[in-house]
Scaffold this motif. Structure first.
Motif, PDB file in Angstrom:
ATOM      1  N   HIS A  34       8.709 -35.450  52.877  1.00 19.05           N
ATOM      2  CA  HIS A  34       7.995 -37.393  53.786  1.00 19.05           C
ATOM      3  C   HIS A  34       8.682 -36.442  55.202  1.00 19.05           C
ATOM      4  CE1 HIS A  34       8.336 -39.897  50.539  1.00 19.05           C
ATOM      5  NE2 HIS A  34       9.899 -39.267  50.188  1.00 19.05           N
ATOM      6  N   ASN A  35       7.644 -36.075  55.720  1.00 18.86           N
ATOM      7  CA  ASN A  35       7.870 -35.036  57.058  1.00 18.86           C
ATOM      8  C   ASN A  35       7.545 -36.520  57.967  1.00 18.86           C
ATOM      9  OD1 ASN A  35       7.788 -32.848  58.512  1.00 18.86           O
ATOM     10  ND2 ASN A  35       5.488 -33.390  58.983  1.00 18.86           N
ATOM     11  N   ALA A  36       5.818 -36.753  57.664  1.00 21.38           N
ATOM     12  CA  ALA A  36       5.541 -37.262  58.976  1.00 21.38           C
ATOM     13  C   ALA A  36       6.571 -38.565  59.752  1.00 21.38           C
ATOM     14  CB  ALA A  36       4.788 -38.796  58.073  1.00 21.38           C
ATOM     15  N   GLY A  37       6.159 -38.635  61.534  1.00 25.71           N
ATOM     16  CA  GLY A  37       7.658 -39.341  61.696  1.00 25.71           C
ATOM     17  C   GLY A  37       6.571 -39.660  63.357  1.00 25.71           C
ATOM     18  N   VAL A  38       7.580 -40.356  63.700  1.00 23.95           N
ATOM     19  CA  VAL A  38       7.328 -41.143  64.548  1.00 23.95           C
ATOM     20  C   VAL A  38       8.581 -41.365  65.654  1.00 23.95           C
ATOM     21  CG1 VAL A  38       4.773 -42.527  64.318  1.00 23.95           C
ATOM     22  CG2 VAL A  38       6.891 -43.593  64.158  1.00 23.95           C
ATOM     23  N   LEU A  39       8.290 -41.137  66.856  1.00 23.21           N
ATOM     24  CA  LEU A  39       9.866 -41.181  67.405  1.00 23.21           C
ATOM     25  C   LEU A  39       8.901 -42.362  69.095  1.00 23.21           C
ATOM     26  CD1 LEU A  39      11.492 -40.647  69.850  1.00 23.21           C
ATOM     27  CD2 LEU A  39      10.589 -38.074  70.728  1.00 23.21           C
ATOM     28  N   ARG A  93       9.191 -27.036  68.485  1.00 18.00           N
ATOM     29  CA  ARG A  93       8.482 -27.667  69.634  1.00 18.00           C
ATOM     30  C   ARG A  93       6.847 -27.969  68.905  1.00 18.00           C
ATOM     31  NH1 ARG A  93       9.552 -22.334  71.068  1.00 18.00           N
ATOM     32  NH2 ARG A  93       8.477 -21.238  69.920  1.00 18.00           N
ATOM     33  N   THR A  94       6.928 -28.940  69.192  1.00 12.11           N
ATOM     34  CA  THR A  94       5.468 -29.991  68.533  1.00 12.11           C
ATOM     35  C   THR A  94       5.080 -30.857  69.762  1.00 12.11           C
ATOM     36  OG1 THR A  94       7.216 -31.246  67.707  1.00 12.11           O
ATOM     37  CG2 THR A  94       6.308 -29.130  66.371  1.00 12.11           C
ATOM     38  N   ASP A  95       4.204 -31.576  69.047  1.00 10.36           N
ATOM     39  CA  ASP A  95       3.872 -32.634  70.323  1.00 10.36           C
ATOM     40  C   ASP A  95       5.485 -33.414  70.554  1.00 10.36           C
ATOM     41  OD1 ASP A  95       1.115 -31.847  70.463  1.00 10.36           O
ATOM     42  OD2 ASP A  95       0.907 -33.631  68.895  1.00 10.36           O
ATOM     43  N   VAL A 151      12.491 -35.177  55.840  1.00  6.09           N
ATOM     44  CA  VAL A 151      13.080 -34.391  56.615  1.00  6.09           C
ATOM     45  C   VAL A 151      13.133 -35.566  58.347  1.00  6.09           C
ATOM     46  CG1 VAL A 151      12.180 -32.966  59.210  1.00  6.09           C
ATOM     47  CG2 VAL A 151      10.766 -32.991  56.822  1.00  6.09           C
ATOM     48  N   SER A 152      14.759 -35.182  58.073  1.00  3.97           N
ATOM     49  CA  SER A 152      15.077 -36.135  59.397  1.00  3.97           C
ATOM     50  C   SER A 152      15.400 -35.743  60.700  1.00  3.97           C
ATOM     51  CB  SER A 152      16.725 -36.960  58.933  1.00  3.97           C
ATOM     52  OG  SER A 152      17.131 -37.046  59.229  1.00  3.97           O
ATOM     53  N   SER A 153      16.670 -36.299  61.081  1.00  4.10           N
ATOM     54  CA  SER A 153      17.342 -35.452  62.613  1.00  4.10           C
ATOM     55  C   SER A 153      18.546 -35.805  62.807  1.00  4.10           C
ATOM     56  CB  SER A 153      16.563 -36.202  63.635  1.00  4.10           C
ATOM     57  OG  SER A 153      16.912 -36.034  64.787  1.00  4.10           O
ATOM     58  N   ARG A 207      -0.524 -31.792  61.844  1.00  3.94           N
ATOM     59  CA  ARG A 207      -0.004 -31.230  63.164  1.00  3.94           C
ATOM     60  C   ARG A 207       1.209 -30.967  63.463  1.00  3.94           C
ATOM     61  NH1 ARG A 207       1.410 -35.248  67.118  1.00  3.94           N
ATOM     62  NH2 ARG A 207       0.854 -37.626  66.297  1.00  3.94           N
ATOM     63  N   GLY A 208       2.106 -30.016  64.077  1.00  5.60           N
ATOM     64  CA  GLY A 208       3.520 -29.924  64.371  1.00  5.60           C
ATOM     65  C   GLY A 208       4.019 -29.389  62.786  1.00  5.60           C
ATOM     66  N   ILE A 209       5.304 -29.810  62.224  1.00  6.03           N
ATOM     67  CA  ILE A 209       5.749 -29.182  61.219  1.00  6.03           C
ATOM     68  C   ILE A 209       5.185 -29.543  59.869  1.00  6.03           C
ATOM     69  CG2 ILE A 209       8.678 -29.023  60.292  1.00  6.03           C
ATOM     70  CD1 ILE A 209       9.145 -30.676  62.541  1.00  6.03           C
ATOM     71  N   ALA A 221      -4.763 -38.757  51.589  1.00  5.58           N
ATOM     72  CA  ALA A 221      -5.222 -39.767  53.032  1.00  5.58           C
ATOM     73  C   ALA A 221      -4.637 -40.861  53.461  1.00  5.58           C
ATOM     74  CB  ALA A 221      -6.122 -39.504  53.655  1.00  5.58           C
ATOM     75  N   GLY A 222      -3.342 -41.579  54.239  1.00  2.54           N
ATOM     76  CA  GLY A 222      -3.495 -42.915  54.235  1.00  2.54           C
ATOM     77  C   GLY A 222      -2.195 -42.964  55.316  1.00  2.54           C
ATOM     78  N   ASP A 223      -2.647 -44.211  55.624  1.00  5.55           N
ATOM     79  CA  ASP A 223      -2.098 -44.268  57.478  1.00  5.55           C
ATOM     80  C   ASP A 223      -0.751 -44.755  56.337  1.00  5.55           C
ATOM     81  OD1 ASP A 223      -0.530 -45.745  59.399  1.00  5.55           O
ATOM     82  OD2 ASP A 223      -2.305 -46.791  59.953  1.00  5.55           O
TER      83      ASP A 223
END
Ligand SMILES: NC(=O)c1ccc[n+]([C@@H]2O[C@H](COP(=O)([O-])OP(=O)(O)OC[C@H]3O[C@@H](n4cnc5c(N)ncnc54)[C@H](OP(=O)(O)O)[C@@H]3O)[C@@H](O)[C@H]2O)c1
Length: 233
Positions: free
Chosen positions: A87-92, A190-192, A138-140, A19-21, A59-61
């Protein structure tokens, strides 16, 4: 005659395509001819993402070392040469100096910092084999030290500043192998994570990822980008 893509014949891995970007980055790379390995936390989500771009699923966590290593093994089996690693996966996780918990900092560090470090390390063989590979993180700008940080979201900001250090350091180390490593800010998307009020679409955000994924040999490395332009760390 079919259109020639800038990534024809190349293989790319994008993390966090459930989902998301992530799905937009996978689609942008596939549209330029790359075979995209779509990563997601679960096999079902990875298969759905891969089907959308005629790619392959991995797949993988990414919050745990075993999951990262499992992802790397699947990628190495599918792609002896990996040209692009996003590397796009991320958590906030939010929090202030007064109430941030160790658990929230650790959650951000695990996915936003340790996963890119470990996954890059585990994929160095396929990246080297590509001859000229590009790694995109994908940083910020929430991890941007030079602009002065705004306060709040402490766990997330610390993780993005740390992953920026990983990019600068690793770009220097991997330059002799012809591997380019850059960080990017996708905008307020505009993502979760970004929320409904965000001003940038995932497709717009994906343009900078595509730009960095298609840098030529000898292209810019160890830098931070926004809207395809270099910005300060
Ligand atoms: N949105 C913004 O405004 C914005 C701004 C600046 C930077 N960014 C950065 O852009 C990147 C993508 O953000 P987004 O807005 O697309 O976020 P998102 O909508 O929340 O999606 C996050 C993605 O990361 C995956 N992920 C999270 N933890 C994972 C784990 N432990 N293992 C595997 N996958 C995991 C999620 O998978 P699941 O579906 O399985 O959870 C999902 O695919 C992030 O690095 C974020 O920090 C976003």
């Amino acid at each position: 005659m079919p259109r020639m893509g800038t990534l024809d014949g190349q293989v790319a891995l994008v993390t966090g395509t459930s989902r998301g970007i992530g799905p937009a980055i996978a689609a942008a790379l596939a549209a330029e001819g790359a075979h995209v390995l779509c990563h997601a936390r679960t096999a079902d989500a990875a298969r759905r993402a891969a089907a959308a771009v005629n790619g392959s699923a991995v797949a993988g966590d990414l919050a745990v070392s075993e999951g990262v290593i499992a992802v790397a093994r699947q990628v190495a089996a599918l792609a002896p040469a990996l040209h692009v690693l996003v590397h796009n996966a991320g958590v906030l996780r939010r929090g202030s100096a007064a109430d941030t918990t160790r658990e929230d900092v650790k959650a951000c560090l695990d996915v936003n910092v340790l996963a890119p470090i470990e996954l890059t390390r585990e994929l160095l063989g396929p990246l080297r084999a590509a001859g000229h590979a590009r790694v995109v993180v994908v940083s910020s700008t929430m991890g941007q030290l030079s602009s002065g940080m705004g306060g709040g979201s402490l766990p997330y900001r610390v993780s993005k500043a740390a992953v920026n250090a990983f990019v600068a350091n690793t770009a220097t180390e991997l330059a002799p192998a012809g591997i380019i490593v850059n960080a990017m800010h996708p905008g307020w998307v505009r993502t979760d994570m970004g929320g409904a009020g965000a001003t940038v679409t995932p497709e717009q955000a994906a343009r900078t990822a595509l730009y960095l994924a298609a840098l030529p040999p000898g292209g810019q490395t160890g830098l931070f980008f926004r809207d395809c332009e270099q910005i300060a760390w």
